[in-house]
Design an enzyme around this catalytic site. Sequence first.
Site, PDB file in Angstrom:
ATOM      1  N   TYR A 142       0.855  -1.191   0.000  1.00 58.89           N
ATOM      2  CA  TYR A 142       0.000   0.000   0.000  1.00 58.89           C
ATOM      3  C   TYR A 142       0.883   1.230   0.000  1.00 58.89           C
ATOM      4  O   TYR A 142       1.842   1.320   0.779  1.00 58.89           O
ATOM      5  CB  TYR A 142      -0.878  -0.006   1.260  1.00 58.89           C
ATOM      6  CG  TYR A 142      -1.794   1.188   1.392  1.00 58.89           C
ATOM      7  CD1 TYR A 142      -2.856   1.381   0.503  1.00 58.89           C
ATOM      8  CD2 TYR A 142      -1.611   2.122   2.411  1.00 58.89           C
ATOM      9  CE1 TYR A 142      -3.706   2.474   0.638  1.00 58.89           C
ATOM     10  CE2 TYR A 142      -2.466   3.211   2.549  1.00 58.89           C
ATOM     11  CZ  TYR A 142      -3.506   3.380   1.660  1.00 58.89           C
ATOM     12  OH  TYR A 142      -4.358   4.457   1.791  1.00 58.89           O
ATOM     13  N   ASP A 237       9.380   2.943  -0.514  1.00 56.86           N
ATOM     14  CA  ASP A 237       8.351   3.613   0.269  1.00 56.86           C
ATOM     15  C   ASP A 237       8.617   3.278   1.738  1.00 56.86           C
ATOM     16  O   ASP A 237       8.256   2.209   2.221  1.00 56.86           O
ATOM     17  CB  ASP A 237       6.961   3.148  -0.170  1.00 56.86           C
ATOM     18  CG  ASP A 237       5.860   3.825   0.636  1.00 56.86           C
ATOM     19  OD1 ASP A 237       6.186   4.564   1.600  1.00 56.86           O
ATOM     20  OD2 ASP A 237       4.673   3.616   0.326  1.00 56.86           O
ATOM     21  N   LYS A 265       4.506   9.325   8.710  1.00 58.90           N
ATOM     22  CA  LYS A 265       4.377   8.768  10.065  1.00 58.90           C
ATOM     23  C   LYS A 265       5.415   9.329  11.046  1.00 58.90           C
ATOM     24  O   LYS A 265       5.265  10.452  11.509  1.00 58.90           O
ATOM     25  CB  LYS A 265       4.414   7.234  10.003  1.00 58.90           C
ATOM     26  CG  LYS A 265       3.274   6.685   9.103  1.00 58.90           C
ATOM     27  CD  LYS A 265       3.143   5.197   9.166  1.00 58.90           C
ATOM     28  CE  LYS A 265       2.197   4.637   8.117  1.00 58.90           C
ATOM     29  NZ  LYS A 265       0.815   4.620   8.462  1.00 58.90           N
TER      30      LYS A 265
HETATM   31  N1  PLP Z   1       2.976   4.191   2.215  1.00 63.05           N
HETATM   32  C1  PLP Z   1       2.929   3.274   3.189  1.00 63.05           C
HETATM   33  C2  PLP Z   1       3.951   2.175   3.223  1.00 63.05           C
HETATM   34  C3  PLP Z   1       1.942   3.346   4.176  1.00 63.05           C
HETATM   35  O1  PLP Z   1       1.906   2.425   5.147  1.00 63.05           O
HETATM   36  C4  PLP Z   1       1.009   4.403   4.116  1.00 63.05           C
HETATM   37  C5  PLP Z   1      -0.059   4.516   5.135  1.00 63.05           C
HETATM   38  O2  PLP Z   1      -0.291   3.658   5.947  1.00 63.05           O
HETATM   39  C6  PLP Z   1       1.100   5.338   3.085  1.00 63.05           C
HETATM   40  C7  PLP Z   1       2.104   5.207   2.152  1.00 63.05           C
HETATM   41  C8  PLP Z   1       0.136   6.473   2.999  1.00 63.05           C
HETATM   42  O3  PLP Z   1       0.393   7.385   4.001  1.00 63.05           O
HETATM   43  P1  PLP Z   1      -0.761   8.406   4.498  1.00 63.05           P
HETATM   44  O4  PLP Z   1      -1.801   7.569   5.145  1.00 63.05           O
HETATM   45  O5  PLP Z   1      -0.042   9.327   5.431  1.00 63.05           O
HETATM   46  O6  PLP Z   1      -1.260   9.109   3.283  1.00 63.05           O
END
Ligand code: PLP
Length: 427
Positions: A142, A237, A265
């Site tokens: 994700y 990511d 985060k």
């Molecule tokens: N990338 C990863 C690996 C994530 O776990 C998340 C959210 O859980 C995101 C991107 C998206 O981040 P946000 O919820 O701050 O938009």
Amino acid sequence: MTTNHELFQRAQQLMPGGVNSPVRAFKSVGGEPFFTARADGPYLWDVEGKRYIDYVGSWGPMIVGHNHPHVREAVERAVKNGLSYGTPCPAEVTMAETITRLIPSIDMVRMVNSGTEATMSAIRVARGATGRNLIVKFEGCYHGHGDSFLVKAGSGALTFGVPTSPGVPKANADLTLTLAYNDLEAATRLFDEHGHDIAGLIIEPVAGNMNCIPPKDGYLQGLRELCTKHGALLIFDEVMTGFRVALGGAQAYYGVTPDLTTFGKIIGGGMPVGAYGGRRDLMQQVAPSGPIYQAGTLSGNPVAMAAGLAMLELIQAPGFYDQLAARTRLLTDGLQAVADGEGVAFSTNRVGGMFGLFFTREKVDSYAQATAADSALFNRFFHGMLERGVYLAPSAFEAGFVSSAHSEQDIADTLEAARGALRAARA
Ligand code: PLP
């Protein structure tokens, strides 16, 4: 006293599913979510006064526990000087200096407001810099809710069994190729066929949105070589893994250097923050120094920068990650022993301060195995834990997080709860 149920009734009339982010609604595990009134250290208290040992940690940011005085005081100091300026501020420079010092693959960085913004911007850079259109991602990973990523996505999208979302144009989804995580041969075949059109490959270097699945030995190195050979950018990511599995993130933990990295985060200390960065020649192509456009009214917000910087100070304490990993191990080894004692098929994964629990005997290293585990048993276990004052992520497809605030006693209490919850879940 307002109850959780009353609030959820009201909320459902006013917000889709009663929430502002889908997984919070407990759809996957059933039942109704609780509403948090306050949080401190490893604990949440709901509006009815019930306390939970929290292994979600606001989905990752709370690596030092909730409401840490160092972070809170930094925010209080920042707030006194105003909430947003719309001009550059000194804390942004300190933040960029801190990130580039802690993450050697990053020469330049751009702050944004969420992980989603970071990943959307990173693939724009990949496309803009290579002049290619295709993006490669992994089934069950994700990367936020950008159009290009809601193709075989993890987290809420996986929980709900919605591999793609209505509203994502097919023409857009067609530009996203998906691969099975931890299968290097499949990646090699895909690059042999499409390599010349691939702008970038984006991966969670430890998958945390299909439960927690670490990369196999040599897997990330293999992807690095494929990207280099075919002229595609490797994007890590690290929204979840950044400053979570090690101070230098998964790239330091596994010794693999990406071209671009995204963060979120922890870097915001609990405020809405994201960031993307990487090699200078790539980042210099971002506006206004280059033509690839990306902007944000509140990006680099002084209060958010203060929270993030305070958090980054705390996690640089000597021994921080060794202690965090040891605590996490105490939890996962303890849960394994409890499950073994109860004769329940169970396995765990863990890297640094993140972990996964699976109701299966197998060691899980693929999406197929994660989705084959007994999620109905997980759901009963989840509710048993909740009743006993332990809050796990409300889905079988999310990683869990330990913070430095979780004491050995908290872990012992969690294991005691797990024994009761497992007995009840099996009955
Ligand atoms: N990338 C990863 C690996 C994530 O776990 C998340 C959210 O859980 C995101 C991107 C998206 O981040 P946000 O919820 O701050 O938009």
